[in-house]
Design a protein around this motif. Sequence first.
Motif: not given
Ligand code: FAQ
Length: 317
Positions: A41, A44, A75, A108, A124, A129, A135-136, A139, A147, A158, A200, A205-206, A217
């Motif tokens: 996160h 990203s 950010e 991401s 974007i 956002d 998503n957040q 959280l 966290y 956001e 996924p 989703s693993t 989550k």
């Molecule tokens: N991209 O088992 P799950 C933002 C990976 S912040 C890349 O479902 P999980 C602000 C995942 O890591 C955006 N990889 O995983 C902003 C896992 O790999 P691993 C970021 C991805 O964690 C706005 C594997 O696939 N937000 O945008 C992605 O339960 C504008 C299997 O997946 C966060 O990080 C992906 N899209 O669910 C900034 C929020 N999706 O580690 C600038 C917090 C999945 O096992 C400009 N994170 N993978 O090798 C989460 O809520 C979760 O981590 C998910 C994924 C929902 C992203």
Amino acid sequence: MTTIDLEEQFMKRVAADEKVEPKDWMPEKYRKTLIRQIAQHAHSEVVGMLPEANYISRAPSLRRKAALLAKIQDEGGHGLYLYCAAETLGVERDTLIEELHSGKAKYSSIFNYPTLSWADMGAIGWLVDGAAILNQVPLCKCSYGPYARAMVRVCKEESFHQRQGYEILLTLCNGSADQKQMAQDSLNRWWWPSLMMFGPSDADSTNSEYSMKTKIKRFSNDELRQKFVDATKPQADILGLTIPDPDLKFNEQTRHWEYGEIDWEEFHNVVQGNGVCNKIRLRERNEAWDNGKWVREAATAYAEKREQRKNESKQVA
Ligand code: FAQ
């Protein structure tokens, strides 16, 4: 107490919605899952500054430039809170940053797409956002205290980012035919990658099962994706833009918008480092890190000097 007893006690606390704090006992899997998610996160947020930074010098007015600059700085700030939250779990920030810069760590998928026009700054904010907020917000109730608390402020910011993006698109959509077309083109390119941000499908989703059991989550990837589609479709209608999905249709029974098949091959390709911009993003992050070396050295020298003066004045007293 045996590890089994400790684990049972931990799960009871989580079930009762008590927050887990850094010094509390926690299962190793919980700690590792949190470090993985929080670090991804944080990365990203930091990599997410790059596609927009490209437009600071191209913003169409001073007002737009000031808002974009403020958003990008926010950010950077989010990345810093998140690295701090990860550090409370016993991992060094330098280790995490090294993993990002070497290409080992994930961030991401959305930030590996190019920003081709000013309308992309709108898309974007509105979509990326917008997806991040959905998503957040859950959280903020994550079982891990640092966290959850970091997310409260992040979500407020956001929310401003989402509105400024939507307002950019609203202005373009109320402008000339070319401007409206620019907004539509942007939506066409960012829609599907935004749906992929949620990860996924639940079946693939693993990490979801464990993360939901331990209340890291609160909703599954597909649940959040559905919330996003339902919230965004009416907003696209107000803009007068068409979501690029011929299968998008409202189901009267479920009261949800059904959407077409996501191109999971594209998603996995991008996550594996083969997206259009993966290599550029990593190169730019590494360059930014190298260019900031003198700032880190100056800050460390200042901190050391201050500590030395403090010790000297203690000795005199
Ligand atoms: N991209 O088992 P799950 C933002 C990976 S912040 C890349 O479902 P999980 C602000 C995942 O890591 C955006 N990889 O995983 C902003 C896992 O790999 P691993 C970021 C991805 O964690 C706005 C594997 O696939 N937000 O945008 C992605 O339960 C504008 C299997 O997946 C966060 O990080 C992906 N899209 O669910 C900034 C929020 N999706 O580690 C600038 C917090 C999945 O096992 C400009 N994170 N993978 O090798 C989460 O809520 C979760 O981590 C998910 C994924 C929902 C992203």
